[in-house]
Design a protein around this motif. Structure first.
Motif, mmCIF file in Angstrom:
data_model
loop_
_atom_site.group_PDB
_atom_site.id
_atom_site.type_symbol
_atom_site.label_atom_id
_atom_site.label_comp_id
_atom_site.label_asym_id
_atom_site.label_seq_id
_atom_site.Cartn_x
_atom_site.Cartn_y
_atom_site.Cartn_z
ATOM 1 N N GLN A 116 -2.654 5.358 5.694
ATOM 2 C CA GLN A 116 -2.100 4.532 6.783
ATOM 3 C C GLN A 116 -2.917 3.252 6.973
ATOM 4 N N ARG A 117 -4.247 3.405 6.923
ATOM 5 C CA ARG A 117 -5.091 2.216 7.151
ATOM 6 C C ARG A 117 -4.914 1.181 6.046
ATOM 7 N N ILE A 118 -4.773 1.674 4.817
ATOM 8 C CA ILE A 118 -4.583 0.740 3.692
ATOM 9 C C ILE A 118 -3.274 -0.029 3.885
ATOM 10 N N GLN A 119 -2.234 0.711 4.298
ATOM 11 C CA GLN A 119 -0.932 0.062 4.521
ATOM 12 C C GLN A 119 -1.010 -0.927 5.681
ATOM 13 N N GLU A 120 -1.718 -0.533 6.748
ATOM 14 C CA GLU A 120 -1.866 -1.439 7.904
ATOM 15 C C GLU A 120 -2.612 -2.708 7.521
ATOM 16 N N ALA A 121 -3.481 -2.579 6.500
ATOM 17 C CA ALA A 121 -4.219 -3.757 6.023
ATOM 18 C C ALA A 121 -3.326 -4.616 5.115
ATOM 19 N N GLY A 122 -2.059 -4.201 4.946
ATOM 20 C CA GLY A 122 -1.097 -4.996 4.175
ATOM 21 C C GLY A 122 -1.207 -4.787 2.678
ATOM 22 N N LYS A 123 -1.829 -3.678 2.258
ATOM 23 C CA LYS A 123 -1.995 -3.433 0.820
ATOM 24 C C LYS A 123 -1.070 -2.309 0.372
ATOM 25 N N VAL A 149 -14.093 2.229 1.167
ATOM 26 C CA VAL A 149 -12.824 1.853 0.535
ATOM 27 C C VAL A 149 -12.483 0.375 0.761
ATOM 28 N N GLN A 150 -12.862 -0.129 1.937
ATOM 29 C CA GLN A 150 -12.502 -1.512 2.291
ATOM 30 C C GLN A 150 -12.835 -2.545 1.201
ATOM 31 N N PRO A 151 -14.038 -2.469 0.590
ATOM 32 C CA PRO A 151 -14.346 -3.472 -0.437
ATOM 33 C C PRO A 151 -13.441 -3.403 -1.671
ATOM 34 N N LEU A 152 -12.656 -2.327 -1.787
ATOM 35 C CA LEU A 152 -11.798 -2.184 -2.973
ATOM 36 C C LEU A 152 -10.360 -2.633 -2.721
ATOM 37 N N LEU A 153 -10.081 -3.048 -1.475
ATOM 38 C CA LEU A 153 -8.685 -3.344 -1.114
ATOM 39 C C LEU A 153 -8.083 -4.506 -1.905
#
Ligand code: FDM
Length: 241
Positions: A27-34, A225-229
């Motif tokens: 969910q967080r990855i999707q919310e970050a637009g990825k 995970v954030q640095p890999l987005l």
């Protein structure tokens, strides 16, 4: 070279919160637009996955070597799909991977007080199949796409127990879980040592203390995970290659 998506694996023991945390992460990855593609092993929907499912639910009995190869074949069934997601720039989020395959198969033959050296150096005795050791267990998965990052959600058997005990499936027993945990520790040491020497392309191995409060665990996972987005530049590695 165009950036490709990152390959992130979440491994963990039963009751480590792996499924919940993987879902929150998606969910967080999707919310970050990825874009994120989720994969889970075993994938019980394929023909091989159906055989694995019967075995896990104790509806069939199979030799340990055969089961190990089925789990690996199940990953090979999806290997090209994973690669194509990565090439399209999607982050692949994978719930269990080859490290589970090794940990569970090797754990089966460990004594209750695990001593990995006995399995690593075990000899084949006449008339008997040799027990599964780390070297044998790694072989069928070698050359699969390797993760850039593996997050191992670690809980002690005591904490797992306080979370409501284990389920009904074949490996959901306290002594099996603690043996699995010790093999995971060995795998983690090996992957980290290899990464340090730049030897294998098995990516980075991070141990997350999953015995803490859910929100704290979520934040720590996100930090890794954030640095890999935005993807990675290097090409996809191959396991144990
Ligand atoms: N498992 C999972 C294995 O024994 N080998 C493997 O290669 C994989 C991917 O299957 F007990 C075990 C781990 C677990 C069981 O997993 C089913 P889930 O995550 O509970 O569905």
């Amino acid at each position: 070279m165009a950036r490709r998506g990152a390959f992130v694996v979440v491994e963990g023991l039963d009751r480590s919160g792996k499924t919940t945390q993987t879902d929150i992460l998606r969910q967080r990855i999707q919310e970050a637009g990825k874009e994120v593609a989720c994969v889970k092993f075993p994938d019980r929907s394929t023909p091989i996955g159906k055989m694995i499912d019967l075995y896990l639910r104790s509806q069939s009995d199979l030799d340990d070597h055969v089961v190990h190869l089925l789990f690996s074949a199940n990953r090979w069934e999806l290997a090209s799909t994973i690669l194509s997601h990565l090439e399209q720039g999607k982050l692949v989020l994978c719930d269990r991977y080859a490290f589970s395959g090794i940990a569970f198969s090797v754990a089966k033959i460990l004594p209750s007080q695990p001593s990995l050296s006995t399995t690593i150096h075990s000899e084949q005795s006449f008339g008997k199949l040799s027990p599964i050791n780390l070297t044998w267990a790694r072989a069928p998965d070698s050359a699969l796409p390797s993760p850039d990052l593996t997050l191992f959600l670690d809980v002690s058997p005591e904490v797992a127990y306080t979370r409501g005990g284990y389920g009904e499936e074949r490996y959901e027993k306290a002594d099996m879980q603690s043996r699995v945990r010790s093999v995971f520790e060995e795998i983690g040491r090996e992957v980290s040592a290899d990464a340090g020497e730049g030897k294998h392309g098995n990516g980075k191995w991070i141990v997350i203390d999953a015995g803490r409060e859910m929100h704290t665990v979520t934040e720590e996972i996100w930090r890794h995970v954030q640095p890999l987005l935005d993807g990675v530049e290097s090409s996809v590695g191959r396991l144990w290659a």
